[in-house]
Scaffold this motif. Structure first.
Motif, short mmCIF file in Angstrom:
data_model
loop_
_atom_site.label_atom_id
_atom_site.label_comp_id
_atom_site.label_asym_id
_atom_site.label_seq_id
_atom_site.Cartn_x
_atom_site.Cartn_y
_atom_site.Cartn_z
N GLY A 176 0.83 -1.20 0.00
CA GLY A 176 0.00 0.00 0.00
C GLY A 176 0.86 1.24 0.00
N ILE A 177 0.28 2.34 -0.45
CA ILE A 177 1.02 3.60 -0.48
C ILE A 177 0.06 4.76 -0.20
N VAL A 178 0.54 5.72 0.58
CA VAL A 178 -0.23 6.91 0.92
C VAL A 178 0.39 8.09 0.18
N LEU A 179 -0.41 8.86 -0.52
CA LEU A 179 0.09 10.00 -1.28
C LEU A 179 0.10 11.25 -0.41
N VAL A 180 1.27 11.87 -0.31
CA VAL A 180 1.44 13.10 0.48
C VAL A 180 1.73 14.22 -0.51
N GLY A 181 0.80 15.15 -0.63
CA GLY A 181 0.88 16.17 -1.66
C GLY A 181 1.83 17.31 -1.36
N GLY A 182 1.92 18.23 -2.33
CA GLY A 182 2.78 19.39 -2.20
C GLY A 182 2.09 20.53 -1.48
N SER A 183 2.70 21.71 -1.54
CA SER A 183 2.18 22.85 -0.81
C SER A 183 0.85 23.32 -1.38
N GLY A 184 0.13 24.07 -0.58
CA GLY A 184 -1.17 24.55 -1.01
C GLY A 184 -2.30 23.71 -0.46
N SER A 185 -3.50 23.99 -0.94
CA SER A 185 -4.69 23.32 -0.40
C SER A 185 -4.71 21.83 -0.72
N GLY A 186 -4.15 21.45 -1.88
CA GLY A 186 -3.93 20.05 -2.19
C GLY A 186 -5.13 19.14 -2.21
N PRO A 187 -6.22 19.44 -2.93
CA PRO A 187 -7.29 18.45 -3.09
C PRO A 187 -6.75 17.18 -3.76
N ARG A 188 -7.34 16.06 -3.42
CA ARG A 188 -6.83 14.77 -3.89
C ARG A 188 -6.83 14.64 -5.41
N GLU A 189 -7.69 15.40 -6.10
CA GLU A 189 -7.80 15.30 -7.55
C GLU A 189 -6.49 15.62 -8.24
N GLU A 190 -5.65 16.45 -7.61
CA GLU A 190 -4.37 16.83 -8.21
C GLU A 190 -3.47 15.62 -8.43
N TYR A 191 -3.67 14.58 -7.63
CA TYR A 191 -2.78 13.41 -7.70
C TYR A 191 -3.50 12.16 -8.19
N ARG A 192 -4.59 12.38 -8.92
CA ARG A 192 -5.37 11.25 -9.42
C ARG A 192 -4.56 10.37 -10.35
N GLN A 193 -3.71 10.96 -11.20
CA GLN A 193 -2.93 10.15 -12.13
C GLN A 193 -2.00 9.20 -11.39
N GLU A 194 -1.34 9.69 -10.35
CA GLU A 194 -0.45 8.83 -9.56
C GLU A 194 -1.25 7.75 -8.84
N ALA A 195 -2.38 8.15 -8.25
CA ALA A 195 -3.19 7.18 -7.50
C ALA A 195 -3.64 6.04 -8.41
N GLU A 196 -4.10 6.37 -9.59
CA GLU A 196 -4.58 5.33 -10.50
C GLU A 196 -3.44 4.48 -11.03
N ALA A 197 -2.27 5.08 -11.26
CA ALA A 197 -1.12 4.30 -11.75
C ALA A 197 -0.67 3.29 -10.71
N PHE A 198 -0.59 3.71 -9.45
CA PHE A 198 -0.20 2.76 -8.39
C PHE A 198 -1.25 1.66 -8.26
N ALA A 199 -2.53 2.04 -8.28
CA ALA A 199 -3.58 1.04 -8.09
C ALA A 199 -3.60 0.03 -9.23
N ARG A 200 -3.44 0.50 -10.46
CA ARG A 200 -3.43 -0.43 -11.60
C ARG A 200 -2.26 -1.41 -11.52
N ALA A 201 -1.19 -0.98 -10.86
CA ALA A 201 -0.03 -1.86 -10.72
C ALA A 201 -0.16 -2.80 -9.53
N GLY A 202 -1.32 -2.81 -8.88
CA GLY A 202 -1.53 -3.72 -7.75
C GLY A 202 -1.01 -3.18 -6.44
N ILE A 203 -1.02 -1.85 -6.30
CA ILE A 203 -0.58 -1.21 -5.05
C ILE A 203 -1.77 -0.40 -4.52
#
Length: 453
Positions: free
Chosen positions: A51-78
């Protein structure tokens, strides 16, 4: 302080027909704050996954900003937790990396509690500011099995930001003198007044504690927000001193600060829009680099330490002196000196001379405009320097014109005083001495601040 994991609502699973299962979750982060996120996993996955937890950059950081990373990890079985960044205890003027680390650790415990996730193989992915937060969280807890960073800085936030601003100002065509103002006196002013949050946070002691945690540290080879060459060297040397034998340093080809596609670091190619701006495409090669490394770690075969050749870096960073009280004390004294003359006029103490009145007025405007013009760049970014005229911001030309007016009016004031031949009384001295001293002190101060360049 440990944070007790508490799911506040039963997660509801849903899919979009893209082979991924998403579950909305609510949990408590640092200080008991309620956080909201999405857990993504591969549909039909069998057996315990990392499993992996995404920790975003500065600013308000809604999760949508990191959707590409989240989906890439999940598709790889993480199995991946992508959550909205806190807005309580985090603002433009306040940063608490320890509190953000507590949020990240709460996310780790959430994934550890889920069936289908190997509780011993849950790690952190940290982007930009997350490159400070993720190592801090790992140094605080053995629950963190590994760390992946992208665009993490080896320097403190203030030094990093001045490099970021200098790089973007250079791209806009702003010349060296004004860039030196930003990375020199303006940065010292921001740091000494506390206007820049967590200005002096030093990531080195934390990196040097990561002696067992495998680390994959990545930078886009066109990173224009964090100095990639210098940061990579700092990460490599600090982790080596820690005795970490599984620290891998890599660079993303044609990668921007976030590792996504770019032509020069200042644009983003493809990808979804976020707040009206392109995020750039997360390339399959970049995603594969991260996911294959995570799987190697989870399989018990973390790659041994290695470092790829660093790309060139057009500008070097500038050290920012700590506790530079003179940075705010000097303009404060100048303002008091120039203000003393109009205040004296209101109190009807001492003579009133028109040239000295102009000197006091121009002096007040010049000091305020000098500081304000520089601070605007830190607050609003390099866009505050537009438009650029003669290799400097147009607003800076106004500041320089005010500085010339101060010098001219000082000369006119001195000539007027000689003509008036005023009697040297305490009232005269009390009225004229402060503005005179301010005029004398203004010249070296303006030179140091770069107004005369």
């Amino acid at each position: 302080m440990a944070t007790t994991l508490l799911l506040l609502a039963a997660p509801v699973a849903y899919a979009r027909g893209d082979g991924l299962v998403r579950q909305e979750v609510t949990f408590r982060g640092g200080g008991g704050l309620v956080l909201h996120g999405t857990v993504l996993s591969k549909d039909g996955a069998s057996g315990p996954e990392p499993g992996i937890v995404l920790v975003g950059g500065s600013g308000s950081g809604p999760r949508e900003e990191y959707r590409q990373e989240a989906e890439a990890f999940a598709r790889a079985g993480i199995t991946t937790l992508d959550f909205d960044k806190r807005t309580v205890g985090y603002s433009l003027l306040h940063r608490d990396f320890g509190l953000l680390a507590d949020d990240a650790l709460a996310g780790v415990r959430l994934l550890q509690s889920r069936s289908g996730v190997n509780p011993h193989q849950v790690g952190l992915w940290g982007f930009s500011e997350g490159g400070w937060v993720a190592p801090l969280a790992a140094a605080r807890s053995t629950d963190v099995a590994f760390i992946v960073t992208i665009g993490g800085s080896g320097y403190d936030p203030l030094r990093t930001e001045t490099w970021n601003l200098s790089t973007h100002l250079h791209h806009r065509g702003v010349g060296g003198p004004f860039r030196r103002t930003i990375s020199g006196p303006a940065a010292q002013f921001m740091g000494s007044t506390g206007l820049f949050p967590a200005a002096g946070y030093d990531p080195l002691p934390v990196l040097e504690q990561l002696h067992r945690t495998p680390v994959l540290a990545l930078w886009g080879d066109h990173d224009t927000q964090v100095p990639p060459q210098e940061s990579a060297q700092i990460f490599r040397e600090a982790l080596a001193r820690a005795g970490n034998r599984h620290a891998v340093i890599r660079f993303v080809a044609d990668g921007a600060h976030n590792g996504h596609r770019t032509s020069d670091g200042f644009d983003r190619i493809g990808g979804p829009l976020f707040h009206g701006k392109k995020l750039g495409e997360l390339t399959p090669r970049h995603a594969q680099t991260m996911t294959s490394w995570v799987h190697a770690v989870a399989a018990g075969h973390p790659p041994t330490s290695s470092a790829a050749p660093a790309p060139g870096q057009a500008l070097v960073t500038t050290p920012i002196p700590g506790h530079a009280r003179y940075a705010w004390l000097a303009p404060t004294l100048l303002l008091l000196g120039f203000a003393a003359y109009p205040v004296g006029a209101l109190l009807r103490r001492g003579p009133v001379l028109r040239p000295v009145r102009w000197l006091a007025g121009f002096g007040l405007l010049a000091v305020v405009a000098t500081v304000a013009c520089s601070i605007a760049v830190f607050v609003a970014g390099d866009g505050a320097a537009a438009p650029v005229v003669w290799s400097r911001p147009a607003s800076w030309l106004v500041v320089q014109a005010l500085a010339v007016a101060v010098v001219v009016s000082a000369g006119a004031s001195a000539a007027a005083l000689r003509r008036q031949r005023l009697t040297s009384t305490w009232a005269v001295w009390l009225r004229l001495a402060p503005v005179g001293l301010a005029a004398v002190g203004f010249v070296p101060w303006a030179v140091w601040w770069g107004v005369a360049a």
